[in-house]
Design a protein around this motif. Structure first.
Motif, PDB file in Angstrom:
ATOM      1  N   VAL A  19       0.870  -1.171   0.000  1.00 35.21           N
ATOM      2  CA  VAL A  19       0.000   0.000   0.000  1.00 35.21           C
ATOM      3  C   VAL A  19       0.909   1.223   0.000  1.00 35.21           C
ATOM      4  CG1 VAL A  19      -1.774   1.285   1.250  1.00 35.21           C
ATOM      5  CG2 VAL A  19      -1.797  -1.216   1.261  1.00 35.21           C
ATOM      6  N   SER A  20       0.660   2.129  -0.934  1.00 39.62           N
ATOM      7  CA  SER A  20       1.494   3.324  -1.023  1.00 39.62           C
ATOM      8  C   SER A  20       0.627   4.563  -1.218  1.00 39.62           C
ATOM      9  CB  SER A  20       2.499   3.193  -2.167  1.00 39.62           C
ATOM     10  OG  SER A  20       1.832   3.133  -3.405  1.00 39.62           O
ATOM     11  N   ILE A  21       1.266   5.702  -1.036  1.00 39.10           N
ATOM     12  CA  ILE A  21       0.610   6.995  -1.221  1.00 39.10           C
ATOM     13  C   ILE A  21       1.444   7.805  -2.192  1.00 39.10           C
ATOM     14  CG2 ILE A  21       0.050   9.193  -0.100  1.00 39.10           C
ATOM     15  CD1 ILE A  21      -0.574   7.571   2.427  1.00 39.10           C
ATOM     16  N   ASP A  22       0.785   8.373  -3.207  1.00 34.93           N
ATOM     17  CA  ASP A  22       1.438   9.324  -4.096  1.00 34.93           C
ATOM     18  C   ASP A  22       0.875  10.701  -3.807  1.00 34.93           C
ATOM     19  OD1 ASP A  22       3.175   7.626  -5.293  1.00 34.93           O
ATOM     20  OD2 ASP A  22       2.310   7.751  -7.285  1.00 34.93           O
ATOM     21  N   LEU A  23       1.776  11.663  -3.718  1.00 32.16           N
ATOM     22  CA  LEU A  23       1.403  13.050  -3.444  1.00 32.16           C
ATOM     23  C   LEU A  23       1.420  13.829  -4.750  1.00 32.16           C
ATOM     24  CD1 LEU A  23       3.633  13.593  -0.280  1.00 32.16           C
ATOM     25  CD2 LEU A  23       1.242  12.833  -0.378  1.00 32.16           C
ATOM     26  N   ILE A  24       0.272  14.301  -5.167  1.00 30.66           N
ATOM     27  CA  ILE A  24       0.174  15.134  -6.362  1.00 30.66           C
ATOM     28  C   ILE A  24       0.257  16.572  -5.862  1.00 30.66           C
ATOM     29  CG2 ILE A  24      -1.235  15.754  -8.354  1.00 30.66           C
ATOM     30  CD1 ILE A  24      -2.537  12.912  -7.998  1.00 30.66           C
ATOM     31  N   LEU A  25       1.475  17.090  -5.844  1.00 28.25           N
ATOM     32  CA  LEU A  25       1.732  18.422  -5.301  1.00 28.25           C
ATOM     33  C   LEU A  25       1.516  19.453  -6.396  1.00 28.25           C
ATOM     34  CD1 LEU A  25       4.912  17.573  -3.201  1.00 28.25           C
ATOM     35  CD2 LEU A  25       2.511  17.544  -2.489  1.00 28.25           C
ATOM     36  N   VAL A  26       0.602  20.388  -6.155  1.00 25.50           N
ATOM     37  CA  VAL A  26       0.237  21.368  -7.178  1.00 25.50           C
ATOM     38  C   VAL A  26       0.473  22.784  -6.664  1.00 25.50           C
ATOM     39  CG1 VAL A  26      -1.434  19.852  -8.308  1.00 25.50           C
ATOM     40  CG2 VAL A  26      -2.192  21.372  -6.494  1.00 25.50           C
ATOM     41  N   ARG A  27       0.874  23.633  -7.607  1.00 28.47           N
ATOM     42  CA  ARG A  27       1.123  25.048  -7.326  1.00 28.47           C
ATOM     43  C   ARG A  27       0.913  25.830  -8.618  1.00 28.47           C
ATOM     44  NH1 ARG A  27       5.822  28.267  -7.715  1.00 28.47           N
ATOM     45  NH2 ARG A  27       5.649  30.092  -6.391  1.00 28.47           N
ATOM     46  N   GLU A  28       0.047  26.811  -8.561  1.00 29.20           N
ATOM     47  CA  GLU A  28      -0.193  27.702  -9.704  1.00 29.20           C
ATOM     48  C   GLU A  28      -0.446  26.925 -10.997  1.00 29.20           C
ATOM     49  OE1 GLU A  28       3.191  30.322  -9.728  1.00 29.20           O
ATOM     50  OE2 GLU A  28       2.563  31.315  -7.873  1.00 29.20           O
ATOM     51  N   GLY A  29      -1.278  25.889 -10.916  1.00 30.96           N
ATOM     52  CA  GLY A  29      -1.643  25.137 -12.106  1.00 30.96           C
ATOM     53  C   GLY A  29      -0.590  24.175 -12.621  1.00 30.96           C
ATOM     54  N   PHE A  53       3.325   2.190   6.297  1.00 36.12           N
ATOM     55  CA  PHE A  53       3.839   1.173   7.211  1.00 36.12           C
ATOM     56  C   PHE A  53       2.707   0.558   8.031  1.00 36.12           C
ATOM     57  CE2 PHE A  53       7.812   3.980   7.280  1.00 36.12           C
ATOM     58  CZ  PHE A  53       8.383   3.303   6.225  1.00 36.12           C
ATOM     59  N   LYS A  54       2.928  -0.657   8.516  1.00 38.00           N
ATOM     60  CA  LYS A  54       1.943  -1.326   9.365  1.00 38.00           C
ATOM     61  C   LYS A  54       1.658  -0.459  10.598  1.00 38.00           C
ATOM     62  CE  LYS A  54       0.905  -5.596  11.799  1.00 38.00           C
ATOM     63  NZ  LYS A  54      -0.443  -5.743  11.323  1.00 38.00           N
ATOM     64  N   ASN A  55       0.381  -0.358  10.928  1.00 39.61           N
ATOM     65  CA  ASN A  55      -0.122   0.416  12.073  1.00 39.61           C
ATOM     66  C   ASN A  55       0.049   1.920  11.907  1.00 39.61           C
ATOM     67  OD1 ASN A  55      -0.985  -1.907  13.420  1.00 39.61           O
ATOM     68  ND2 ASN A  55       1.031  -2.198  14.337  1.00 39.61           N
ATOM     69  N   GLU A  56       0.369   2.370  10.728  1.00 44.49           N
ATOM     70  CA  GLU A  56       0.479   3.798  10.460  1.00 44.49           C
ATOM     71  C   GLU A  56      -0.822   4.257   9.805  1.00 44.49           C
ATOM     72  OE1 GLU A  56       3.835   6.703   8.586  1.00 44.49           O
ATOM     73  OE2 GLU A  56       3.288   4.961   7.373  1.00 44.49           O
ATOM     74  N   ARG A  57      -1.466   5.221  10.392  1.00 45.62           N
ATOM     75  CA  ARG A  57      -2.695   5.759   9.818  1.00 45.62           C
ATOM     76  C   ARG A  57      -2.362   6.532   8.543  1.00 45.62           C
ATOM     77  NH1 ARG A  57      -6.910   4.219  12.608  1.00 45.62           N
ATOM     78  NH2 ARG A  57      -6.688   3.977  14.836  1.00 45.62           N
ATOM     79  N   ILE A  58      -3.315   6.579   7.612  1.00 44.77           N
ATOM     80  CA  ILE A  58      -3.070   7.223   6.320  1.00 44.77           C
ATOM     81  C   ILE A  58      -2.642   8.667   6.502  1.00 44.77           C
ATOM     82  CG2 ILE A  58      -4.179   7.989   4.186  1.00 44.77           C
ATOM     83  CD1 ILE A  58      -5.755   5.312   4.282  1.00 44.77           C
ATOM     84  N   ARG A  59      -3.309   9.427   7.351  1.00 46.75           N
ATOM     85  CA  ARG A  59      -2.939  10.842   7.568  1.00 46.75           C
ATOM     86  C   ARG A  59      -1.518  10.959   8.113  1.00 46.75           C
ATOM     87  NH1 ARG A  59      -5.877  13.346   4.137  1.00 46.75           N
ATOM     88  NH2 ARG A  59      -8.070  13.103   4.454  1.00 46.75           N
ATOM     89  N   GLU A  60      -1.134  10.037   8.984  1.00 45.79           N
ATOM     90  CA  GLU A  60       0.245  10.031   9.500  1.00 45.79           C
ATOM     91  C   GLU A  60       1.230   9.716   8.377  1.00 45.79           C
ATOM     92  OE1 GLU A  60       0.101   7.038  12.509  1.00 45.79           O
ATOM     93  OE2 GLU A  60      -0.968   8.312  13.938  1.00 45.79           O
ATOM     94  N   ALA A  61       0.862   8.755   7.518  1.00 43.43           N
ATOM     95  CA  ALA A  61       1.730   8.384   6.397  1.00 43.43           C
ATOM     96  C   ALA A  61       1.910   9.557   5.441  1.00 43.43           C
ATOM     97  CB  ALA A  61       1.167   7.171   5.662  1.00 43.43           C
ATOM     98  N   ILE A  62       0.830  10.282   5.164  1.00 42.57           N
ATOM     99  CA  ILE A  62       0.935  11.449   4.280  1.00 42.57           C
ATOM    100  C   ILE A  62       1.915  12.461   4.865  1.00 42.57           C
ATOM    101  CG2 ILE A  62      -0.318  13.466   3.394  1.00 42.57           C
ATOM    102  CD1 ILE A  62      -2.786  11.588   3.137  1.00 42.57           C
ATOM    103  N   ARG A  63       1.788  12.748   6.150  1.00 42.27           N
ATOM    104  CA  ARG A  63       2.705  13.719   6.792  1.00 42.27           C
ATOM    105  C   ARG A  63       4.158  13.231   6.744  1.00 42.27           C
ATOM    106  NH1 ARG A  63      -1.744  14.281  10.335  1.00 42.27           N
ATOM    107  NH2 ARG A  63      -0.838  12.863  11.846  1.00 42.27           N
ATOM    108  N   ARG A  64       4.372  11.935   7.059  1.00 38.75           N
ATOM    109  CA  ARG A  64       5.734  11.384   7.044  1.00 38.75           C
ATOM    110  C   ARG A  64       6.321  11.415   5.635  1.00 38.75           C
ATOM    111  NH1 ARG A  64       7.342   6.809   5.236  1.00 38.75           N
ATOM    112  NH2 ARG A  64       5.300   5.818   5.358  1.00 38.75           N
ATOM    113  N   ILE A  65       5.545  10.967   4.657  1.00 37.83           N
ATOM    114  CA  ILE A  65       6.037  10.930   3.277  1.00 37.83           C
ATOM    115  C   ILE A  65       6.351  12.337   2.789  1.00 37.83           C
ATOM    116  CG2 ILE A  65       5.362  10.394   0.896  1.00 37.83           C
ATOM    117  CD1 ILE A  65       3.790   7.962   2.162  1.00 37.83           C
ATOM    118  N   MET A  66       5.498  13.301   3.110  1.00 40.27           N
ATOM    119  CA  MET A  66       5.756  14.695   2.719  1.00 40.27           C
ATOM    120  C   MET A  66       7.079  15.189   3.322  1.00 40.27           C
ATOM    121  SD  MET A  66       4.429  17.247   1.008  1.00 40.27           S
ATOM    122  CE  MET A  66       4.208  19.009   0.970  1.00 40.27           C
ATOM    123  N   ARG A  67       7.306  14.891   4.603  1.00 37.58           N
ATOM    124  CA  ARG A  67       8.570  15.295   5.250  1.00 37.58           C
ATOM    125  C   ARG A  67       9.763  14.606   4.592  1.00 37.58           C
ATOM    126  NH1 ARG A  67       5.615  14.765   9.914  1.00 37.58           N
ATOM    127  NH2 ARG A  67       6.499  12.732  10.334  1.00 37.58           N
TER     128      ARG A  67
END
Length: 154
Positions: A19-29, A53-67
């Motif tokens: 299971v993975s998360i992709d961040l579609i980071l957008v700025r000014e179109g 990661f196992k036991n990592e909530r999606i919102r936590e994963a988004i924050r970690r991946i962004m960092r």
């Protein structure tokens, strides 16, 4: 979160989807893509992301991946785009294919400045037209915009 030993992770990759998360980071179109240094999709322009990661909530994963991927905190609104499936013949382990169940999130961001180069050798902001027309942008990235109901916000 606990990371798996390489030999255990190889067994997981060989026998299960990730299971993975992709961040579609957008700025000014425009959408931020990085040129991947590692398999899968090595050499292609791709969205930033990572596995959950196992036991990592999606919102936590988004924050970690962004960092990890940008060195910054998530500030903008997170919009769920959808669930996608990525299948690769290559991966980080020799002769082991990789299967991702991918959750895509669009996040509006401000200027990013200098970005880490451990996963991506270069970064570029693409317009939707540039992204869709470039043979160097991976087809899985293009899926986010052909299957999505909307477009890149301005």
């Amino acid at each position: 979160m606990k990371r798996l030993a390489p030999e255990i992770f190889e067994c997981v990759v060989e026998h299960t989807p990730l299971v993975s998360i992709d961040l579609i980071l957008v700025r000014e179109g425009r959408v931020l893509l990085g040129r991947r240094k590692n398999p899968p999709a090595k050499g292609y322009w791709f969205t930033l992301g990572g596995r959950v990661f196992k036991n990592e909530r999606i919102r936590e994963a988004i924050r970690r991946i962004m960092r990890e991927e940008t060195g910054r905190e998530v500030i903008g609104e997170q919009t769920f785009i959808g669930v996608f499936e990525h299948l690769y013949d290559d991966g980080i382990f020799e002769n082991v294919s990789t299967h991702y169940i991918n959750l895509a999130y669009r996040i509006a961001v401000e200027e990013m400045g200098t970005l880490p180069t451990d996963q991506h050798e270069a970064y570029r902001w693409f317009t939707l037209k540039e992204l869709m027309e470039s043979p160097e942008v991976h087809p899985y990235v293009k899926d986010y915009f052909t299957q999505e109901k909307g477009t890149i916000p301005q």
